[in-house]
Motif scaffolding. Sequence first.
Motif, PDB file in Angstrom:
ATOM      1  N   ILE A 242       0.874  -1.177   0.000  1.00  0.00           N
ATOM      2  CA  ILE A 242       0.000   0.000   0.000  1.00  0.00           C
ATOM      3  C   ILE A 242       0.906   1.220   0.000  1.00  0.00           C
ATOM      4  O   ILE A 242       1.953   1.214   0.659  1.00  0.00           O
ATOM      5  N   GLY A 243       0.551   2.204  -0.766  1.00  0.00           N
ATOM      6  CA  GLY A 243       1.394   3.378  -0.851  1.00  0.00           C
ATOM      7  C   GLY A 243       0.586   4.640  -1.083  1.00  0.00           C
ATOM      8  O   GLY A 243      -0.514   4.601  -1.645  1.00  0.00           O
ATOM      9  N   CYS A 260      -2.810   0.347  -3.778  1.00  0.00           N
ATOM     10  CA  CYS A 260      -2.692  -0.814  -2.908  1.00  0.00           C
ATOM     11  C   CYS A 260      -2.848  -2.068  -3.753  1.00  0.00           C
ATOM     12  O   CYS A 260      -3.431  -2.043  -4.846  1.00  0.00           O
ATOM     13  N   GLY A 261      -2.311  -3.156  -3.256  1.00  0.00           N
ATOM     14  CA  GLY A 261      -2.417  -4.400  -3.998  1.00  0.00           C
ATOM     15  C   GLY A 261      -1.825  -5.548  -3.232  1.00  0.00           C
ATOM     16  O   GLY A 261      -1.235  -5.394  -2.158  1.00  0.00           O
ATOM     17  N   MET A 830      10.606  25.476 -12.736  1.00  0.00           N
ATOM     18  CA  MET A 830       9.526  24.993 -11.876  1.00  0.00           C
ATOM     19  C   MET A 830      10.132  24.177 -10.745  1.00  0.00           C
ATOM     20  O   MET A 830      11.008  23.330 -10.983  1.00  0.00           O
ATOM     21  N   LEU A 831       9.679  24.414  -9.528  1.00  0.00           N
ATOM     22  CA  LEU A 831      10.157  23.700  -8.356  1.00  0.00           C
ATOM     23  C   LEU A 831       9.038  22.840  -7.788  1.00  0.00           C
ATOM     24  O   LEU A 831       7.857  23.206  -7.853  1.00  0.00           O
ATOM     25  N   SER A 832       9.404  21.687  -7.250  1.00  0.00           N
ATOM     26  CA  SER A 832       8.381  20.833  -6.639  1.00  0.00           C
ATOM     27  C   SER A 832       9.004  19.975  -5.551  1.00  0.00           C
ATOM     28  O   SER A 832      10.215  19.740  -5.529  1.00  0.00           O
ATOM     29  N   ILE A 833       8.164  19.526  -4.652  1.00  0.00           N
ATOM     30  CA  ILE A 833       8.547  18.585  -3.605  1.00  0.00           C
ATOM     31  C   ILE A 833       7.558  17.429  -3.644  1.00  0.00           C
ATOM     32  O   ILE A 833       6.349  17.642  -3.797  1.00  0.00           O
ATOM     33  N   ARG A 834       8.073  16.213  -3.531  1.00  0.00           N
ATOM     34  CA  ARG A 834       7.223  15.022  -3.604  1.00  0.00           C
ATOM     35  C   ARG A 834       7.566  14.091  -2.453  1.00  0.00           C
ATOM     36  O   ARG A 834       8.743  13.851  -2.146  1.00  0.00           O
ATOM     37  N   VAL A 835       6.540  13.578  -1.790  1.00  0.00           N
ATOM     38  CA  VAL A 835       6.686  12.656  -0.672  1.00  0.00           C
ATOM     39  C   VAL A 835       5.945  11.370  -1.011  1.00  0.00           C
ATOM     40  O   VAL A 835       4.796  11.396  -1.472  1.00  0.00           O
ATOM     41  N   GLU A 836       6.614  10.240  -0.805  1.00  0.00           N
ATOM     42  CA  GLU A 836       6.011   8.928  -1.038  1.00  0.00           C
ATOM     43  C   GLU A 836       6.240   8.064   0.189  1.00  0.00           C
ATOM     44  O   GLU A 836       7.324   8.094   0.789  1.00  0.00           O
ATOM     45  N   ALA A 837       5.242   7.279   0.553  1.00  0.00           N
ATOM     46  CA  ALA A 837       5.358   6.387   1.700  1.00  0.00           C
ATOM     47  C   ALA A 837       4.499   5.160   1.453  1.00  0.00           C
ATOM     48  O   ALA A 837       3.490   5.219   0.733  1.00  0.00           O
ATOM     49  N   GLY A 838       4.911   4.041   2.027  1.00  0.00           N
ATOM     50  CA  GLY A 838       4.137   2.828   1.819  1.00  0.00           C
ATOM     51  C   GLY A 838       4.559   1.714   2.743  1.00  0.00           C
ATOM     52  O   GLY A 838       5.492   1.832   3.550  1.00  0.00           O
ATOM     53  N   LEU A 839       3.862   0.619   2.601  1.00  0.00           N
ATOM     54  CA  LEU A 839       4.136  -0.596   3.371  1.00  0.00           C
ATOM     55  C   LEU A 839       4.415  -1.741   2.414  1.00  0.00           C
ATOM     56  O   LEU A 839       3.865  -1.787   1.309  1.00  0.00           O
TER      57      LEU A 839
END
Length: 839
Positions: A242-243, A260-261, A830-839
């Motif tokens: 899951i993310g 999720c899967g 262009m500036l950006s911030i990205r956050v990813e999290a999962g199990l």
Amino acid sequence: MIRSCHLVALILVLSSSAALAQHSVSSISGTIREKLPAGQKAARILLLETTSRSVVQETHPDASGTFQLQDVPFARYILRLVLDTTVLAEQHVVVSSGIPVSVTIDSIRRVSGREVTVSAERDPLDRIKTGAHTFYTTADIAALPKASGEKGIEAVLLSTPGVVPDEDGRLHVRGEDAQLQYIIDGIPVTANMTRVYSSLFSANLIKTVDVQTGGLNAEYGRATSAVMAITTKSGFDRPFFIGASGSAGSFSTREAGLECGGNIGGLGGVYLAGSLSHSDRYLDPITSGDPIHDKGDAGHFFGKFDIVPASGFDIDLLGGYNHTLYQVPNMTVRTPSQDQQQDMNDYLLGARLNLELGENALVSVLGYTRHATAEFTSGGLSRISSAADSIQAVAENEKFFIGGKRTNDVRGAQAEYSARTAWMNLQHNVKAGVGGESYPLSEFFTFAVTNPSLSNPDSSGGDLRYRPYDITQGGHPFLVDRSQTGTSFFAYAQDQIAWDRWTVNVGVRYDVFDLLQRESGISPRLGVNYALNDDLVLFGSYNRIMMQAPVENVLVSSSNEARILTAEEQGTTPTSVQSETSHNLEVGASYRLSDNLTLDVSGYGKMIDNFIVKVELGNSGIIFPVNLKQGLVAGGELRLAMRDWNHFSGFLSVAAGTARGLKPDDGSSPVAAGLILGEEGKNYSHPFAGEDAFNTEHNQLATAAMEISYQAPYGIFATLGGRFDSGLPFDLTDKNGNGLDADQSRMELRRRGYSDNVIDLLSLTSDMPGSPDKSGAPHVTFDLAAGIDLRALTGANARLTLTAINVLDTPYLYKFESSFGGTHFGVPRMLSIRVEAGL
């Protein structure tokens, strides 16, 4: 008995009513002969793509040492058995057909309290490919610097050799308009999936994508300037996951996604995903500075269910829904403001059944449906129905009132038979298939001129043919409302033959297209791959390609109303655009410079009949297809790839090419069919007299892309990307149609209202005196991404990425048209911030 089953399956294939899909995944079943050490429950099977070394799938062997990997894309892999961080065994696996692959791990290394590393034999070069292609995994896509996840698919394509960007996400591939054949889990999407026509395909869903630009097998047809063979993520990729992800950046760009899967005891897999995004800079602005009226919102929702009810039998179900609403950029801020928007919706449903016929044969049957709509409004109106509507249209719209609605319903099915044999002591991978598709189309389109200068031939960009539709001067709206059902049918057979150091792909394809007219053709395909030694592979191919004209706006452009619009300029030229046919040749080589460096080079040439190009209604963004009688495309590509050298990986690609229309020997117009409309239509029908060949809109002479990534042992990473484009062409003449030198061109553009800041972004020199040929100025941009993956430090599945697109804020143009307002500005910093999290 088995032979009878094969015969029945082949008859089933050849008698099916089917459509344009291709089976591009298989399965791997394996057995570990030797008993696993203590703690075997922690043992894992990892499937790594050979080039990138990224993990594509993961599973656990059972107590008896057997394991199964489902939904495996066609590619070359390293299959690795690991216990915690220790590699116990690994071997190379090639998946190249739908027939399952069997793997046996005969022995494993013993663990005795110290780190043990096992290496497979040296990576083999690709012994299957007979044309250029570029393979990307989820990890490859994640490493690409991009302005937003919504436009991730564009970042993938622009990293591919020979791909040139145009305005609003349009692309040119190897000198042709990018009528990409998207194959999504075997289901074809023949619609034009660029920003102005459709919702973009979400790159967040991709497990792997193989971008094939040359040496196409017979199974691919219809829209084939390139093939995007996409395999989406699956519940079989990992036992459970899951993310969530979120990003924010310049121009109020933001995105949120969830996926999720997992698999259910090896009997089924489920994958679900969704994302929402917004940007205040969705299309490319037509003025410098901050975009004016350029917001875009998108949503993507996807589900995939894989069921294995019995050994040798599986069912795949998938569905997706996409929605995009975008504003059309304005030139000025005014009151009341122009509010033109396009609202697009589509859904896709598909089901595939795969049945193994013994160990070496498979039959696959697929059915699917896709429904897509696009509605264009101006100030909330889709048509002018009253005097009050006319008053509102003139008050609110800068140049044109535009309204329209397109609907495309597609229903199809396909059957395919694959077999692996050893006829005449040679290894054969045989595939045959048939297909059919029905696609009812409906197109409503209307426009009215709301600025009298557009119908004044003495004004820049003015055209007297617009006068009847100029509602400021007593005209009436142009209107077309048509419906028609198209059908298509195909059949193909191909064989991949391998012996010694040779691999030969031979096949033939038959296509029938029936929309405005019935067209049919036979397309032979031949490809050869020869391994000169372990470090050098040579390849070459011949393809006969029959590419159907795009269906977007085809009913409008072929209508009687459109012929009246083009008036005398159209003459006897038919408006119904035909399929493009071409003879395509390619030669190339892959050379391994070292264990970390690989060089791919290729050269290609295309002789084209009914060359498909595009023209635009003024500067409205409404684009129509046109056939040129003949065209010539030629070029070469180089790609140097580096993998895992002192924690560095990356690539450098360089491409050069030309795409030219040919003037007929009899002095007639080069245009074979389609609307002779706007600046581009005029240039195609009346090319410069001093040349035997003329530029098409695809004719960018040089392009290059690079990426260098560093992955530190403790999870810190950084990527530097760069791109060079020599500039797309345009024509510039004076009032009398004469070409201009550089100084005269600058003066003419100033007269038309362009500032020096815009003119400086153009290359105004011509190769021949009197030639109108100009281009956008060459430009280089750099992108930077950096972040940390916390798994290496803490074990937590979390990742933070900071990205800067066009770090140096280099100004450039995607496209320029000499009539005022035809300019499309490239992406600023262009500036950006990205956050990813999962199990």
